[in-house]
Design a protein around this motif. Sequence first.
Motif, PDB file in Angstrom:
ATOM      1  N   MET A   1      79.816  48.733  33.465  1.00  0.00           N
ATOM      2  CA  MET A   1      79.084  49.923  33.904  1.00  0.00           C
ATOM      3  C   MET A   1      79.865  51.098  33.346  1.00  0.00           C
ATOM      4  SD  MET A   1      76.418  50.847  35.594  1.00  0.00           S
ATOM      5  CE  MET A   1      75.879  49.911  37.007  1.00  0.00           C
TER       6      MET A   1
ATOM      7  N   ASN B   1      66.759  41.592  39.841  1.00  0.00           N
ATOM      8  CA  ASN B   1      67.586  41.176  38.711  1.00  0.00           C
ATOM      9  C   ASN B   1      67.029  39.901  38.092  1.00  0.00           C
ATOM     10  OD1 ASN B   1      69.790  42.849  38.148  1.00  0.00           O
ATOM     11  ND2 ASN B   1      70.854  42.159  39.985  1.00  0.00           N
TER      12      ASN B   1
ATOM     13  N   LYS C   1      77.508  40.152  46.778  1.00  0.00           N
ATOM     14  CA  LYS C   1      77.518  39.103  45.752  1.00  0.00           C
ATOM     15  C   LYS C   1      77.955  37.782  46.365  1.00  0.00           C
ATOM     16  CE  LYS C   1      78.534  42.227  41.930  1.00  0.00           C
ATOM     17  NZ  LYS C   1      79.302  42.505  40.720  1.00  0.00           N
TER      18      LYS C   1
ATOM     19  N   VAL D   1      73.301  38.342  43.161  1.00  0.00           N
ATOM     20  CA  VAL D   1      73.731  39.729  43.350  1.00  0.00           C
ATOM     21  C   VAL D   1      72.594  40.530  43.988  1.00  0.00           C
ATOM     22  CG1 VAL D   1      74.476  41.823  42.154  1.00  0.00           C
ATOM     23  CG2 VAL D   1      75.290  39.599  41.375  1.00  0.00           C
TER      24      VAL D   1
ATOM     25  N   ALA E   1      84.528  47.926  40.559  1.00  0.00           N
ATOM     26  CA  ALA E   1      84.105  48.468  41.861  1.00  0.00           C
ATOM     27  C   ALA E   1      85.057  47.980  42.953  1.00  0.00           C
ATOM     28  CB  ALA E   1      82.682  47.994  42.155  1.00  0.00           C
TER      29      ALA E   1
ATOM     30  N   LEU F   1      81.713  45.009  35.746  1.00  0.00           N
ATOM     31  CA  LEU F   1      80.832  44.509  36.808  1.00  0.00           C
ATOM     32  C   LEU F   1      81.060  43.017  37.000  1.00  0.00           C
ATOM     33  CD1 LEU F   1      77.380  46.140  35.982  1.00  0.00           C
ATOM     34  CD2 LEU F   1      78.962  46.760  37.814  1.00  0.00           C
ATOM     35  N   GLU F   2      81.249  42.339  35.890  1.00  0.00           N
ATOM     36  CA  GLU F   2      81.448  40.884  35.947  1.00  0.00           C
ATOM     37  C   GLU F   2      81.985  40.422  34.611  1.00  0.00           C
ATOM     38  OE1 GLU F   2      77.997  38.375  35.732  1.00  0.00           O
ATOM     39  OE2 GLU F   2      77.064  39.615  34.208  1.00  0.00           O
TER      40      GLU F   2
ATOM     41  N   PHE G   1      78.695  50.460  45.131  1.00  0.00           N
ATOM     42  CA  PHE G   1      77.668  50.571  44.102  1.00  0.00           C
ATOM     43  C   PHE G   1      78.152  51.552  43.042  1.00  0.00           C
ATOM     44  CE2 PHE G   1      73.932  52.779  42.410  1.00  0.00           C
ATOM     45  CZ  PHE G   1      73.183  51.697  41.953  1.00  0.00           C
ATOM     46  N   LEU G   2      78.148  51.096  41.782  1.00  0.00           N
ATOM     47  CA  LEU G   2      78.582  51.983  40.691  1.00  0.00           C
ATOM     48  C   LEU G   2      77.366  52.550  39.983  1.00  0.00           C
ATOM     49  CD1 LEU G   2      81.390  49.804  39.033  1.00  0.00           C
ATOM     50  CD2 LEU G   2      81.687  51.696  40.642  1.00  0.00           C
TER      51      LEU G   2
ATOM     52  N   LYS H   1      68.586  44.037  32.595  1.00  0.00           N
ATOM     53  CA  LYS H   1      68.656  42.974  33.602  1.00  0.00           C
ATOM     54  C   LYS H   1      67.484  42.986  34.591  1.00  0.00           C
ATOM     55  CE  LYS H   1      72.907  41.002  33.120  1.00  0.00           C
ATOM     56  NZ  LYS H   1      74.129  41.783  33.230  1.00  0.00           N
TER      57      LYS H   1
ATOM     58  N   VAL I   1      76.635  46.678  47.346  1.00  0.00           N
ATOM     59  CA  VAL I   1      76.304  45.488  46.553  1.00  0.00           C
ATOM     60  C   VAL I   1      76.897  44.246  47.215  1.00  0.00           C
ATOM     61  CG1 VAL I   1      76.419  44.453  44.247  1.00  0.00           C
ATOM     62  CG2 VAL I   1      76.365  46.942  44.488  1.00  0.00           C
TER      63      VAL I   1
HETATM   64  P1  AMP Z   1      76.626  40.709  37.971  1.00  0.00           P
HETATM   65  O1  AMP Z   1      76.073  39.303  37.957  1.00  0.00           O
HETATM   66  O2  AMP Z   1      77.825  40.869  38.837  1.00  0.00           O
HETATM   67  O3  AMP Z   1      76.748  41.327  36.618  1.00  0.00           O
HETATM   68  O4  AMP Z   1      75.475  41.569  38.615  1.00  0.00           O
HETATM   69  C1  AMP Z   1      74.148  41.537  38.139  1.00  0.00           C
HETATM   70  C2  AMP Z   1      73.618  42.934  38.029  1.00  0.00           C
HETATM   71  O5  AMP Z   1      73.707  43.602  39.298  1.00  0.00           O
HETATM   72  C3  AMP Z   1      74.400  43.811  37.079  1.00  0.00           C
HETATM   73  O6  AMP Z   1      73.975  43.611  35.774  1.00  0.00           O
HETATM   74  C4  AMP Z   1      74.082  45.177  37.618  1.00  0.00           C
HETATM   75  O7  AMP Z   1      72.789  45.592  37.211  1.00  0.00           O
HETATM   76  C5  AMP Z   1      74.036  44.965  39.114  1.00  0.00           C
HETATM   77  N1  AMP Z   1      75.354  45.225  39.727  1.00  0.00           N
HETATM   78  C6  AMP Z   1      76.343  44.328  39.977  1.00  0.00           C
HETATM   79  N2  AMP Z   1      77.407  44.906  40.560  1.00  0.00           N
HETATM   80  C7  AMP Z   1      77.090  46.223  40.692  1.00  0.00           C
HETATM   81  C8  AMP Z   1      77.792  47.355  41.220  1.00  0.00           C
HETATM   82  N3  AMP Z   1      78.993  47.257  41.771  1.00  0.00           N
HETATM   83  N4  AMP Z   1      77.167  48.560  41.163  1.00  0.00           N
HETATM   84  C9  AMP Z   1      75.938  48.684  40.630  1.00  0.00           C
HETATM   85  N5  AMP Z   1      75.229  47.639  40.130  1.00  0.00           N
HETATM   86  C10 AMP Z   1      75.793  46.422  40.161  1.00  0.00           C
END
Ligand code: AMP
Length: 429
Positions: free
Chosen positions: A275, A226, A145, A155, A120, A285-286, A189-190, A216, A143
């Motif tokens: 994603m 989450n 973070k 997040v 993203a 995403l991470e 947001f993806l 999640k 989003v």
């Molecule tokens: P992360 O810890 O970065 O994986 O984020 C935790 C959760 O937030 C992910 O498993 C996704 O469900 C959601 N998430 C994080 N980043 C995004 C994004 N850019 N777009 C949509 N959902 C996101």
Amino acid sequence: MDILIIGGGGREHAIAWKVSKSNKVRNIYVAPGNPGIKSENKVHLIEVKDPKVEDYLKIAKEKNIDLTIVGPEAPLVEGIVDEFIKNNLLIFGPNKLAAQLEGSKNFCKKILNSGNIPTAKHQSFTDSKTATNYIKDHNMPIVVKADGLAAGKGVFIMNNYEETCELINDLFDGKIDGIKTSLIIIEEFLKGEEASFICLVSGDQIIPLASSKDHKKLSNGDLGPNTGGMGAYSPTKLIDSKTTNMVIDKIISPTLNELKKIGIEYKGFLYAGLMIDEYKNPFVLEYNCRLGDPEAQAILMRLESDIVDMFLGVANDNLDNIDIKWKNESACTVVLASKGYPGKYEKEKRIEGLDHKVNDTKIFHSGTKTNDGFFVTNGGRVLSVTALGVNLQVAQAKAYDRCNQISWEGKIKRHDIGEKEITNKFIFS
Ligand code: AMP
Ligand code: GLY
């Protein structure tokens, strides 16, 4: 061999259970472990209160440990691998610099961007004024973070401008429980389907593990806040062989190359949270620098090979002879959690129904302890109930049957783990 496993959740229970099946292994020490892990063959628990890297080092030396396996991210991010290597001790996991991929979302984004890896679009901010100005021109949802480790709680998916400004101010003012940050990331947001892509990495060598998908969000239909993960299954058609190749070529290999350019060699499990968009293109995403929890419980239920060979292959820099075999069946893991999770939750509730033996099911303990000989709850996520079946539908039904035999006051769970896959409800189905 004598093995030390660090950690005490469901993922570490699954690792210890698989390690106990290896005929190379004599003793398994787990610090701190939990009562479920203790019930596995060859396992001895070692109590550690607020452990530091030095405490684990001391255990490894005192017990003459041949190989240490690190379950959770925190000791990796603290640099446990570097310390063990300095002391000539064999250990599985990435070193401190490599673990920044998970430890710092900002570092992760820099690597992704410098390698042109799909993710993203984002901006990083160190003050609330610039951050709140930036979101004025952006569409919602957006989003936010927090940089740094936050056990899945850093997040926020925001739908409203005023609330996002308030959140940004609160994050910088340290007003959000459990989160301390001086840097936030705001990203687009993806839309799509999430999947977990976990591989074993040693330098340039990459071996993907069986595919899996986590759930999640707290509530059915992917609603609510989450969490660390409320259930998982393996395999998933979200990651077919074409996607696997694409993820390796466009995501994992370029990431390892970018790390190499700055002098970092990755060793251990590398977990890309993906994603997958409506055209089946994967975006990162991470990154996590360890196995997922509860993905590990589902994945390892399907593992046929000796897991210790995988750990030794990485620790000794050679995956040439590692051929990982998986059962053809599907595995489904349903997390049973405490009322209040992922916020403040109840503890010390007596758990009933653990003694039944049901074929093809395994209960991994995540947050339990014993009081007067009884199991009681001792965490947000309490048990990961896992079942194998000829297909996901059968595995899911067995897992839920087993869940229904277990009770405590305030037990919560999702009712739809695997449902989207079974009913073909993915956006591109
Ligand atoms: P992360 O810890 O970065 O994986 O984020 C935790 C959760 O937030 C992910 O498993 C996704 O469900 C959601 N998430 C994080 N980043 C995004 C994004 N850019 N777009 C949509 N959902 C996101
Ligand atoms: N299940 C998500 C994680 O382990 O980060």
